[in-house]
Motif scaffolding. Structure first.
Motif, PDB file in Angstrom:
ATOM      1  N   ASP A   9      80.415  70.039 -19.553  1.00 45.02           N
ATOM      2  CA  ASP A   9      79.263  70.761 -19.114  1.00 45.02           C
ATOM      3  C   ASP A   9      79.349  71.064 -17.724  1.00 45.02           C
ATOM      4  O   ASP A   9      79.232  71.883 -17.476  1.00 45.02           O
ATOM      5  CB  ASP A   9      77.935  70.080 -19.311  1.00 45.02           C
ATOM      6  CG  ASP A   9      76.865  70.886 -18.985  1.00 45.02           C
ATOM      7  OD1 ASP A   9      76.546  72.023 -19.422  1.00 45.02           O
ATOM      8  OD2 ASP A   9      76.057  70.512 -18.006  1.00 45.02           O
ATOM      9  N   PHE A  10      79.884  70.135 -16.869  1.00 49.09           N
ATOM     10  CA  PHE A  10      80.423  70.292 -15.602  1.00 49.09           C
ATOM     11  C   PHE A  10      81.173  71.213 -15.232  1.00 49.09           C
ATOM     12  O   PHE A  10      81.044  71.961 -14.492  1.00 49.09           O
ATOM     13  CB  PHE A  10      80.480  68.677 -15.037  1.00 49.09           C
ATOM     14  CG  PHE A  10      80.981  68.642 -13.684  1.00 49.09           C
ATOM     15  CD1 PHE A  10      80.321  68.731 -12.429  1.00 49.09           C
ATOM     16  CD2 PHE A  10      82.180  68.558 -13.387  1.00 49.09           C
ATOM     17  CE1 PHE A  10      80.695  68.674 -11.265  1.00 49.09           C
ATOM     18  CE2 PHE A  10      82.861  68.260 -11.987  1.00 49.09           C
ATOM     19  CZ  PHE A  10      81.888  68.562 -11.033  1.00 49.09           C
ATOM     20  N   ARG A  13      79.979  74.775 -16.061  1.00 47.34           N
ATOM     21  CA  ARG A  13      79.039  75.405 -15.215  1.00 47.34           C
ATOM     22  C   ARG A  13      80.189  76.104 -14.007  1.00 47.34           C
ATOM     23  O   ARG A  13      80.169  76.873 -13.484  1.00 47.34           O
ATOM     24  CB  ARG A  13      78.362  74.519 -14.614  1.00 47.34           C
ATOM     25  CG  ARG A  13      77.294  74.266 -15.884  1.00 47.34           C
ATOM     26  CD  ARG A  13      76.191  73.062 -15.074  1.00 47.34           C
ATOM     27  NE  ARG A  13      75.392  72.757 -16.357  1.00 47.34           N
ATOM     28  CZ  ARG A  13      73.923  72.682 -16.158  1.00 47.34           C
ATOM     29  NH1 ARG A  13      73.537  73.300 -15.042  1.00 47.34           N
ATOM     30  NH2 ARG A  13      73.074  72.147 -17.098  1.00 47.34           N
ATOM     31  N   VAL A  25      76.975  76.594  -7.257  1.00 49.28           N
ATOM     32  CA  VAL A  25      76.602  76.307  -8.700  1.00 49.28           C
ATOM     33  C   VAL A  25      75.794  74.616  -8.543  1.00 49.28           C
ATOM     34  O   VAL A  25      76.171  73.861  -7.863  1.00 49.28           O
ATOM     35  CB  VAL A  25      77.802  76.224  -9.629  1.00 49.28           C
ATOM     36  CG1 VAL A  25      78.721  75.072  -9.354  1.00 49.28           C
ATOM     37  CG2 VAL A  25      77.352  76.030 -10.986  1.00 49.28           C
ATOM     38  N   ASP A  26      74.777  74.608  -9.174  1.00 48.90           N
ATOM     39  CA  ASP A  26      74.078  73.501  -9.518  1.00 48.90           C
ATOM     40  C   ASP A  26      74.467  72.708 -10.673  1.00 48.90           C
ATOM     41  O   ASP A  26      74.227  73.307 -11.786  1.00 48.90           O
ATOM     42  CB  ASP A  26      72.379  73.701  -9.272  1.00 48.90           C
ATOM     43  CG  ASP A  26      71.974  74.112  -7.524  1.00 48.90           C
ATOM     44  OD1 ASP A  26      72.939  73.957  -6.830  1.00 48.90           O
ATOM     45  OD2 ASP A  26      70.949  75.000  -7.748  1.00 48.90           O
ATOM     46  N   VAL A  27      74.803  71.359 -10.442  1.00 50.75           N
ATOM     47  CA  VAL A  27      74.772  70.579 -11.708  1.00 50.75           C
ATOM     48  C   VAL A  27      73.912  69.511 -11.613  1.00 50.75           C
ATOM     49  O   VAL A  27      73.699  68.861 -10.571  1.00 50.75           O
ATOM     50  CB  VAL A  27      76.388  70.472 -12.026  1.00 50.75           C
ATOM     51  CG1 VAL A  27      77.242  71.548 -12.316  1.00 50.75           C
ATOM     52  CG2 VAL A  27      77.126  69.595 -10.715  1.00 50.75           C
ATOM     53  N   LYS A  33      80.244  62.568 -11.986  1.00 43.97           N
ATOM     54  CA  LYS A  33      80.467  63.852 -11.492  1.00 43.97           C
ATOM     55  C   LYS A  33      80.551  63.998  -9.955  1.00 43.97           C
ATOM     56  O   LYS A  33      81.305  64.842  -9.368  1.00 43.97           O
ATOM     57  CB  LYS A  33      79.271  64.695 -11.855  1.00 43.97           C
ATOM     58  CG  LYS A  33      79.285  64.961 -13.406  1.00 43.97           C
ATOM     59  CD  LYS A  33      77.832  65.583 -13.892  1.00 43.97           C
ATOM     60  CE  LYS A  33      77.569  65.557 -15.377  1.00 43.97           C
ATOM     61  NZ  LYS A  33      76.302  66.164 -15.658  1.00 43.97           N
ATOM     62  N   SER A  37      83.786  65.698  -8.033  1.00 44.64           N
ATOM     63  CA  SER A  37      83.407  67.062  -7.210  1.00 44.64           C
ATOM     64  C   SER A  37      83.792  66.409  -5.857  1.00 44.64           C
ATOM     65  O   SER A  37      84.722  67.448  -5.071  1.00 44.64           O
ATOM     66  CB  SER A  37      81.874  67.056  -6.707  1.00 44.64           C
ATOM     67  OG  SER A  37      81.219  67.318  -7.709  1.00 44.64           O
ATOM     68  N   ILE A  59      70.598  66.496  -8.345  1.00 49.01           N
ATOM     69  CA  ILE A  59      71.202  67.516  -8.449  1.00 49.01           C
ATOM     70  C   ILE A  59      72.684  67.768  -7.532  1.00 49.01           C
ATOM     71  O   ILE A  59      72.265  67.222  -6.510  1.00 49.01           O
ATOM     72  CB  ILE A  59      70.540  68.863  -8.314  1.00 49.01           C
ATOM     73  CG1 ILE A  59      69.428  69.208  -9.422  1.00 49.01           C
ATOM     74  CG2 ILE A  59      71.446  70.050  -8.244  1.00 49.01           C
ATOM     75  CD1 ILE A  59      68.402  70.041  -9.160  1.00 49.01           C
TER      76      ILE A  59
END
Length: 132
Positions: A9-10, A13, A25-27, A33, A37, A59
């Motif tokens: 999903d990460f 997105r 983008v916000d995850v 994660k 990042s 987030i």
């Protein structure tokens, strides 16, 4: 909503935000994660990221990176190890993405790191994703 594969999903997105030419983008946040990042920032695929506390899990806001002609820094993202099919690799057989032009993100006993760093540390682990 229950997500069965948060890493996929990460990555999705991020991929969709690049395709739509978004600036950020916000995850939903998690430790893995955040580490992924950090790798994307260190390798130059995104500008920066920040953690925003919202009273729940938080987030991660990722600022995407483009060149002056609005061409994305990331041309491809691929989830390798999936919940139903885990892919592990020893130090001798760590993958090279695009013959060294891309990066593989590996989950090792020493933490989340790139394939180059894992070779340097002489440690193998689960291959999470390819980025190029």
């Amino acid at each position: 909503m229950q997500i069965t594969d948060p890493i996929a999903d990460f990555l999705t997105r991020i991929r969709n935000a690049y395709c739509a030419k978004h600036d950020s983008v916000d995850v939903p946040a998690s430790k893995i994660k955040r580490e992924m990042s950090k790798i994307l920032v260190d390798e130059g695929y995104v500008r920066r990221f920040s953690f925003l506390a919202d009273g729940k899990q938080g987030i991660i806001k990722i600022i995407l990176k483009y060149n002056e002609m609005k061409v994305p820094a990331i041309t491809g993202l691929k989830r390798v190890s999936k919940p139903g099919f885990r892919v592990h690799s020893g130090v001798g057989s760590l993958p090279k993405v695009m013959k060294g032009l891309g990066v593989a993100i590996i989950s090792t006993p020493k933490g989340i790191m790139t394939d180059r760093h894992a070779r340097f540390e002489r440690v193998g682990g689960e291959v999470l994703a390819y980025v190029w």
